[in-house]
Each structure stands twice: as structure tokens, then as C-alpha cells.
Design a protein around this motif. Sequence first.
Motif, PDB file in Angstrom:
ATOM      1  N   UNK A   1       0.846  -1.200   0.000  1.00  0.00           N
ATOM      2  CA  UNK A   1       0.000   0.000   0.000  1.00  0.00           C
ATOM      3  C   UNK A   1       0.876   1.243   0.000  1.00  0.00           C
ATOM      4  N   UNK A   2       0.743   2.116  -1.011  1.00  0.00           N
ATOM      5  CA  UNK A   2       1.559   3.318  -1.061  1.00  0.00           C
ATOM      6  C   UNK A   2       1.065   4.333  -0.041  1.00  0.00           C
ATOM      7  N   UNK A   3       1.810   5.452   0.093  1.00  0.00           N
ATOM      8  CA  UNK A   3       1.481   6.434   1.131  1.00  0.00           C
ATOM      9  C   UNK A   3       0.124   7.068   0.908  1.00  0.00           C
ATOM     10  N   UNK A   4      -0.224   7.327  -0.380  1.00  0.00           N
ATOM     11  CA  UNK A   4      -1.529   7.940  -0.680  1.00  0.00           C
ATOM     12  C   UNK A   4      -2.654   6.986  -0.315  1.00  0.00           C
ATOM     13  N   UNK A   5      -2.501   5.707  -0.687  1.00  0.00           N
ATOM     14  CA  UNK A   5      -3.524   4.717  -0.364  1.00  0.00           C
ATOM     15  C   UNK A   5      -3.646   4.545   1.141  1.00  0.00           C
ATOM     16  N   UNK A   6      -2.519   4.550   1.826  1.00  0.00           N
ATOM     17  CA  UNK A   6      -2.538   4.413   3.281  1.00  0.00           C
ATOM     18  C   UNK A   6      -3.265   5.584   3.926  1.00  0.00           C
ATOM     19  N   UNK A   7      -3.030   6.782   3.394  1.00  0.00           N
ATOM     20  CA  UNK A   7      -3.696   7.968   3.936  1.00  0.00           C
ATOM     21  C   UNK A   7      -5.209   7.881   3.760  1.00  0.00           C
ATOM     22  N   UNK A   8      -5.649   7.466   2.563  1.00  0.00           N
ATOM     23  CA  UNK A   8      -7.081   7.323   2.313  1.00  0.00           C
ATOM     24  C   UNK A   8      -7.682   6.252   3.212  1.00  0.00           C
ATOM     25  N   UNK A   9      -6.956   5.138   3.377  1.00  0.00           N
ATOM     26  CA  UNK A   9      -7.442   4.054   4.231  1.00  0.00           C
ATOM     27  C   UNK A   9      -7.630   4.541   5.665  1.00  0.00           C
ATOM     28  N   UNK A  10      -6.659   5.305   6.162  1.00  0.00           N
ATOM     29  CA  UNK A  10      -6.745   5.819   7.530  1.00  0.00           C
ATOM     30  C   UNK A  10      -7.932   6.757   7.710  1.00  0.00           C
ATOM     31  N   UNK A  11      -8.211   7.557   6.685  1.00  0.00           N
ATOM     32  CA  UNK A  11      -9.362   8.461   6.757  1.00  0.00           C
ATOM     33  C   UNK A  11     -10.672   7.677   6.812  1.00  0.00           C
ATOM     34  N   UNK A  12     -10.755   6.606   6.015  1.00  0.00           N
ATOM     35  CA  UNK A  12     -11.966   5.796   6.001  1.00  0.00           C
ATOM     36  C   UNK A  12     -12.172   5.103   7.343  1.00  0.00           C
ATOM     37  N   UNK A  13     -11.099   4.555   7.895  1.00  0.00           N
ATOM     38  CA  UNK A  13     -11.187   3.837   9.169  1.00  0.00           C
ATOM     39  C   UNK A  13     -11.660   4.765  10.287  1.00  0.00           C
ATOM     40  N   UNK A  14     -11.305   6.040  10.193  1.00  0.00           N
ATOM     41  CA  UNK A  14     -11.658   6.994  11.256  1.00  0.00           C
ATOM     42  C   UNK A  14     -13.089   7.514  11.150  1.00  0.00           C
ATOM     43  N   UNK A  15     -13.797   7.193  10.073  1.00  0.00           N
ATOM     44  CA  UNK A  15     -15.137   7.739   9.865  1.00  0.00           C
ATOM     45  C   UNK A  15     -16.144   7.231  10.889  1.00  0.00           C
ATOM     46  N   UNK A  16     -17.028   8.137  11.300  1.00  0.00           N
ATOM     47  CA  UNK A  16     -18.190   7.781  12.110  1.00  0.00           C
ATOM     48  C   UNK A  16     -19.406   7.779  11.174  1.00  0.00           C
ATOM     49  N   UNK A  17     -20.006   6.615  11.009  1.00  0.00           N
ATOM     50  CA  UNK A  17     -21.056   6.438  10.009  1.00  0.00           C
ATOM     51  C   UNK A  17     -22.359   6.002  10.661  1.00  0.00           C
ATOM     52  N   UNK A  18     -23.455   6.508  10.128  1.00  0.00           N
ATOM     53  CA  UNK A  18     -24.783   6.023  10.504  1.00  0.00           C
ATOM     54  C   UNK A  18     -25.425   5.425   9.258  1.00  0.00           C
ATOM     55  N   UNK A  19     -25.972   4.231   9.383  1.00  0.00           N
ATOM     56  CA  UNK A  19     -26.674   3.581   8.287  1.00  0.00           C
ATOM     57  C   UNK A  19     -28.176   3.710   8.538  1.00  0.00           C
ATOM     58  N   UNK A  20     -28.857   4.387   7.599  1.00  0.00           N
ATOM     59  CA  UNK A  20     -30.313   4.523   7.684  1.00  0.00           C
ATOM     60  C   UNK A  20     -30.939   3.371   6.903  1.00  0.00           C
ATOM     61  N   UNK A  21     -31.459   2.376   7.608  1.00  0.00           N
ATOM     62  CA  UNK A  21     -32.009   1.205   6.941  1.00  0.00           C
ATOM     63  C   UNK A  21     -32.922   0.425   7.906  1.00  0.00           C
ATOM     64  N   UNK A  22     -34.202   0.275   7.574  1.00  0.00           N
ATOM     65  CA  UNK A  22     -35.131  -0.450   8.449  1.00  0.00           C
ATOM     66  C   UNK A  22     -35.080  -1.967   8.294  1.00  0.00           C
ATOM     67  N   UNK A  23     -34.508  -2.468   7.195  1.00  0.00           N
ATOM     68  CA  UNK A  23     -34.496  -3.905   6.921  1.00  0.00           C
ATOM     69  C   UNK A  23     -33.239  -4.543   7.524  1.00  0.00           C
ATOM     70  N   UNK A  24     -33.383  -5.423   8.531  1.00  0.00           N
ATOM     71  CA  UNK A  24     -32.221  -6.033   9.201  1.00  0.00           C
ATOM     72  C   UNK A  24     -31.296  -6.782   8.241  1.00  0.00           C
ATOM     73  N   UNK A  25     -31.857  -7.479   7.250  1.00  0.00           N
ATOM     74  CA  UNK A  25     -31.010  -8.231   6.329  1.00  0.00           C
ATOM     75  C   UNK A  25     -30.137  -7.312   5.485  1.00  0.00           C
ATOM     76  N   UNK A  26     -30.694  -6.171   5.102  1.00  0.00           N
ATOM     77  CA  UNK A  26     -29.902  -5.221   4.312  1.00  0.00           C
ATOM     78  C   UNK A  26     -28.880  -4.515   5.194  1.00  0.00           C
ATOM     79  N   UNK A  27     -29.215  -4.298   6.448  1.00  0.00           N
ATOM     80  CA  UNK A  27     -28.238  -3.738   7.393  1.00  0.00           C
ATOM     81  C   UNK A  27     -27.024  -4.656   7.477  1.00  0.00           C
ATOM     82  N   UNK A  28     -27.284  -5.965   7.583  1.00  0.00           N
ATOM     83  CA  UNK A  28     -26.193  -6.941   7.666  1.00  0.00           C
ATOM     84  C   UNK A  28     -25.299  -6.870   6.435  1.00  0.00           C
ATOM     85  N   UNK A  29     -25.911  -6.717   5.258  1.00  0.00           N
ATOM     86  CA  UNK A  29     -25.149  -6.639   4.015  1.00  0.00           C
ATOM     87  C   UNK A  29     -24.267  -5.392   3.980  1.00  0.00           C
TER      88      UNK A  29
END
Length: 442
Positions: A1-29
Motif C-alpha cells: 500500500x503506497x502512502x496515498x492509499x494508506x492515507x485514504x485508508x486511515x481516513x476511512x477507518x476513522x469515519x463515524x457512520x450512521x446507516x439509515x435502513x429499516x431492513x435487518x437483512x440489508x443492514x447486515x449486508x
Amino acid sequence: MNSASASEHNKLVALHIVVLEPDPSRVTSILAMLKLMSIDKVAIAASLQEISATICERKIDVIISEIRPDSSEGLMLPSLLKMGQESNHLSVPPRILWLAEKTYQFMGVESGHKRISIKALHAHMQLARAAGLAAMTVYSPNAQTVSEALCGLLSMPTAIFNRISAGNNTPSEEDVVSALATGDGLRVVFQPQHDLRSGKIIGAEALVRWRHEKLGNIPPATLIPLVNKLGLHLLLFSFVKAKVLDTLRTLQARQLDIPISVNASVDTVCTAGFSERLDDRMQRADLPNYLLKIELTEDIPVVDELSLSAALNALRARGFSISLDDFGAGSASLRQLSRLPFDEVKIDGSLIRGMVHNPSARRIVATTLALVRRLSMSVVAEGIETESCRVLLRRLGCVNGQGFALSRPMEEADFLKKVGDQNCPPFAGKALLAHPGVRRYA
């Protein structure tokens, strides 16, 4: 993984995400897809009400929502975030990522199957962006396409909703009256307009800015409605006009002809004797009228079209140019263009910003350019924020434009320096100074 890819990966890992989805099976996916990207700071919300409570309680970077014929609640996310801004509960809005399958291609019911229009989803995304939100849609999502979309979202600018104070964030009517009467905290900045072929500055728009002593910077979207409500539109125009005439005099002293636009509401230009007084003021400043362009805004609706037509014709008869602002949005319509006397049309920035990725917006801009040429009017494209947008406009035949990709609004001294620099080549500077009779044009 090059430095640019590593930087992008670190940004993604740090994200706080909310998933809006009422269907449990789709939440799992969706959770399984995010896990492949090592994203584990994920909360689940089954409804908009839960989203609303979550964003008020803690920091959320991205909201992910699937859009299906039987689940389209996520389309209301932009409205929810704007309501959070208006109620002062939200300063920096989360980004929005919509997931949709390409199989849902047409709106309506066909053979008993409900289908979602990709074109309609794209238009909705553009509206969200025009409202200051970072939004993106991924079709046939998988870990790779979602990862790329999240990186794209992080690079997109998003509105920072000003929470001017912890309590009342709106200046009082007395504050507005005092500022216009004294000029305290008010200033005028200049956004250059460029020739899209050469890059040279060929004009500018004057914009008012207000810094309140206690509340900080007051956005024009707050100031202008208050000015109109109090009937102080003419006082604001006079303040901006006075500053613009000072700048025009400086430009003329340097033998530069650069027209400057001043925004004026319908009520302002329809004031009795407006054209006569403006003409007199220009004569006393020893300035030709063509250097002051009147830009008709749409913040006050047209009630008496005959009166407005008479006022605009009176201004044009005295040598002032008239520009129609925000064409393609609000009340700036084909009706006004066909019935009222304009010299110039300014294409609304929301259309310009959307044209690179939105074929419909691109076709509307192209049609507008062709129409304006047939009407023998000039045109200025507003909201040019990327080089690709500028290039596309040139291909469509647009000559003039303004926007952050060309120049941001400038203080007067910076504007004068930039105009002067482009008109004084280093090798010719001394020769020009030695011959004051030489006139240079922008």
C-alpha cells in the motif's frame, strides 16, 4: 500500500457512520461491506427520527442510505439536515451516500414492478449539493465502489453552517438600521468576471459584507432579507454604489475601463427618480454611465411589470447596462427575458456547478447560451468552481464567467492590484508611464 492509499485508508477507518435502513437483512449486508474497508464506527438508524436524534447527540461524518422502490426515506436526508441548520442544532452537516441498484431505472409502475429513475436520483443529488451538502450516489454498490465514493465525499466541500452565537444568531432590526446609517462593520468586496478564453478580468460584481461587532460575520442570506423587510434596500444600494464609484474613479485614474455590477432589487430600481439621481451621481463623479452595471436581483418579486419595464428602460436610455441575475433559478425566467429590456444574462451558479456531471443541466446551459446569442445579449456564467467546468463552458461557446475557480471575492486593494498587474506588462511598464496619453483597456 503506497502512502496515498494508506492515507485514504486511515481516513476511512476513522469515519463515524450512521446507516439509515429499516431492513435487518440489508443492514447486515451493508455492515459486511463496511467491514471489508475496516470501518467499524457504525451506528444503525431505522428511521429519520432516529437519525435526527443521533446527529444532535454526537459527531457523524457520513450517513449511508439505500434507495429502493419500497424504501425511499433516505431521500429526505437533505431536508432533515437543513432543518438542523435552521434550528441551530447542527454546525457541520454529515455527508450523504445513497446506494441504489441500476435495475431500478424508470419511475412509475410497469408490469406491476416499481422502478426508481436514475435520472431523478441524480437530479436530487445535485439539488442537495446546491444546498451546500456533500452528497453522492453509488449504483450497484460493492466494497470498492463504496470505498471510492467515501473518499470522493471526503474531498468534497460541505457547508459550514454559522452558529453565530449560542443564543440568538440573528442581528436585530436596530443593528441593521445602525449599520446602514453609519457604515460600521460594512464593506464592499469585488468578485472579478473573466474572459474564459484569455483569463483576463473584464468586469466585476460588487458584494456587500457585514461583520457584526458581537455576532461576527453576518451572511448576505441573513442581511438582505432583513434589509428588504425594513424597506432599507435603497440605503444599502447607496452604500454599495458609493464604494463602487470610488473604485471606478481609481480605475479611471489608472486609465482602465472595468465595468462593475451593483445588485439592485425591483423596489430599488422602481423608486421614483432613480435613474435621474443615478445619472446625476455619475456625472458628478466624472464617470461614464456604462461603467456602472445594474444587476437586477430576484429577492423581491415583480408585482408591477409595467413599472419595472419603465424603470429599466429609463436606466438604459441614460447609458446604464442592465443585467438579469440568477437566470434559471427562482423567478428569473424566460418570461422576464422576453418582456423586459436586459443587456446581459447571468446564468445561475446552481446550473453551472451541476453541468459537468448532470447532462440535463448541461443541455439547459447550452440552450440558454444559444438563446441569449439569438437575443443579442451578453452572458456571464456564475459559480465556476472547477477547471473542467470552465473548459466545458468554453466548448459550449460561453465567453465570460465568474467563480472561485477564476477568482474569489477580493478586497478593493487586492482587486485593483490584480487588474493593474494584468494591464501592465513588466517590459512595457516604464514606456507606458512615460506616455500618460496611452490608454490601456482590460
